[in-house]
Motif scaffolding. Structure first.
Motif, PDB file in Angstrom:
ATOM      1  N   ASN A  15      -3.408  -1.855   1.128  1.00  0.00           N
ATOM      2  CA  ASN A  15      -2.342  -2.857   1.061  1.00  0.00           C
ATOM      3  C   ASN A  15      -2.167  -3.602   2.383  1.00  0.00           C
ATOM      4  O   ASN A  15      -1.808  -4.770   2.400  1.00  0.00           O
ATOM      5  N   HIS A  16      -2.335  -2.897   3.489  1.00  0.00           N
ATOM      6  CA  HIS A  16      -2.196  -3.456   4.830  1.00  0.00           C
ATOM      7  C   HIS A  16      -0.852  -4.173   5.000  1.00  0.00           C
ATOM      8  O   HIS A  16      -0.788  -5.306   5.475  1.00  0.00           O
ATOM      9  N   LEU A  17       0.205  -3.484   4.593  1.00  0.00           N
ATOM     10  CA  LEU A  17       1.542  -4.055   4.751  1.00  0.00           C
ATOM     11  C   LEU A  17       1.844  -4.234   6.233  1.00  0.00           C
ATOM     12  O   LEU A  17       1.567  -3.376   7.057  1.00  0.00           O
ATOM     13  N   LYS A  22       5.057  -8.871   9.041  1.00  0.00           N
ATOM     14  CA  LYS A  22       5.841  -8.255   7.971  1.00  0.00           C
ATOM     15  C   LYS A  22       6.358  -9.307   6.998  1.00  0.00           C
ATOM     16  O   LYS A  22       6.403  -9.093   5.793  1.00  0.00           O
ATOM     17  N   SER A  25       3.560 -10.433   4.692  1.00  0.00           N
ATOM     18  CA  SER A  25       3.108  -9.418   3.732  1.00  0.00           C
ATOM     19  C   SER A  25       4.188  -9.032   2.731  1.00  0.00           C
ATOM     20  O   SER A  25       3.907  -8.276   1.795  1.00  0.00           O
ATOM     21  N   ARG A  28       3.382  -9.506  -0.966  1.00  0.00           N
ATOM     22  CA  ARG A  28       2.418  -8.506  -1.411  1.00  0.00           C
ATOM     23  C   ARG A  28       3.099  -7.151  -1.613  1.00  0.00           C
ATOM     24  O   ARG A  28       2.765  -6.418  -2.548  1.00  0.00           O
ATOM     25  N   GLU A  29       4.031  -6.821  -0.733  1.00  0.00           N
ATOM     26  CA  GLU A  29       4.761  -5.564  -0.885  1.00  0.00           C
ATOM     27  C   GLU A  29       5.566  -5.565  -2.185  1.00  0.00           C
ATOM     28  O   GLU A  29       5.573  -4.570  -2.927  1.00  0.00           O
ATOM     29  N   ASP A  54      -0.744  -1.657   7.871  1.00  0.00           N
ATOM     30  CA  ASP A  54      -1.773  -2.137   8.778  1.00  0.00           C
ATOM     31  C   ASP A  54      -1.772  -1.343  10.074  1.00  0.00           C
ATOM     32  O   ASP A  54      -2.799  -1.263  10.746  1.00  0.00           O
ATOM     33  N   TRP A 232      -5.200  -5.039  -1.903  1.00  0.00           N
ATOM     34  CA  TRP A 232      -3.984  -5.727  -2.344  1.00  0.00           C
ATOM     35  C   TRP A 232      -3.679  -6.890  -1.399  1.00  0.00           C
ATOM     36  O   TRP A 232      -2.535  -7.194  -1.099  1.00  0.00           O
ATOM     37  N   ILE A 233      -4.747  -7.525  -0.966  1.00  0.00           N
ATOM     38  CA  ILE A 233      -4.645  -8.729  -0.142  1.00  0.00           C
ATOM     39  C   ILE A 233      -5.229  -9.914  -0.891  1.00  0.00           C
ATOM     40  O   ILE A 233      -4.619 -10.964  -1.010  1.00  0.00           O
TER      41      ILE A 233
END
Length: 253
Positions: A15-17, A22, A25, A28-29, A54, A232-233
């Motif tokens: 996911n690399h939140l 922040k 992202s 995406r979160e 991330d 999830w990017i």
């Protein structure tokens, strides 16, 4: 583990939140939280295969700020009795008890084998495996060294340490272990080579990894499969095991 009728096992990774920021992202979160709400309806278990954040580092009494939507949803699902399993990736190596204590989620630092409905699984994030990326493998030994971790936490204030970690996570590809997400072909994909080598020692039905940021479903010998979950990017892909078959699907909500 036998999967109850009508239930499934779900897998997601990368996911690399927090990347690149922040704020950037956050959509995406929210999409990932919506996916968790979706799969909890029929999940027998959920596997998260690393790099959810991330950058992540835990102190004795300090954890990174933010990601409350994700952590709250994971707590809700775990409290409901659905088991969640977490495998650390190269961006969240420094997990040290928070998930276990607060969320009742076991955390694994190495690949692990599971059996579901008599199907064998070999599961991990995928970093540092196979004949590849010797520079990152050397760096990983430093990052996972208890003395190096202790010095990092003792010398640097958490705010400063987080800024350094976030910067290096994005900018330094040797340290992060990231690569261009381009399919190299079966003969050059190093995780495919790793799976083939493992099959010589013991049969597994499914090898499931993340890390490559590419959704891949590759047939190996003797009906084994290598599944890479994507990310999830760009792809929003995830794995589903229905008790017999493992497939990749895309979340479009």
């Amino acid at each position: 583990m036998q999967i109850p009728e009508g239930k499934k096992i779900y897998f997601a990774s990368d996911n690399h939140l927090g990347a690149p920021t922040k704020e950037a992202s956050l959509p995406r979160e929210k999409k990932f939280v919506a996916w968790l709400d979706h799969v909890k309806q029929d999940a027998a278990a959920i596997f998260l295969l690393g790099d959810m954040f991330d950058f992540w580092v835990e102190y004795k009494n300090v954890v990174p700020k933010g990601f409350t939507r994700t952590l709250g949803k994971l707590a809700e699902i775990s409290d409901s009795g659905i088991p969640i399993y977490y495998f650390v990736g190269n961006h969240d190596l420094w997990m040290n008890g928070y998930f276990e204590e607060e969320l009742n989620i076991p955390v694994y630092h190495k690949p692990k084998e599971f059996t579901f409905n008599n199907k064998s699984f070999f599961i991990g994030h995928g970093d540092g495996l196979g004949p590849h990326d010797k520079g990152y493998k050397r760096m990983k030994k430093v990052f996972t060294n208890p003395l190096c971790q202790w010095l990092f936490k003792q010398v640097l204030h958490p705010d400063f340490a987080m800024r350094i970690g976030q910067y290096m996570s994005v900018k330094n590809k040797l340290i992060s272990g990231d690569e261009d997400a381009t399919f190299l072909g079966n003969d050059k994909e190093w995780l495919v080579q790793y799976c083939k080598r493992k099959l010589k020692d013991k049969h597994r039905d499914f090898f499931v990894f993340g890390h490559r940021h590419l959704p891949l479903d590759i047939d190996l010998e003797n009906n084994a499969k290598y599944i890479n979950l994507g990310d999830w990017i760009q792809y929003y892909t995830y794995g589903v095991f229905d008790g017999e078959n493992m497939t990749l699907q895309t979340f479009t909500n």
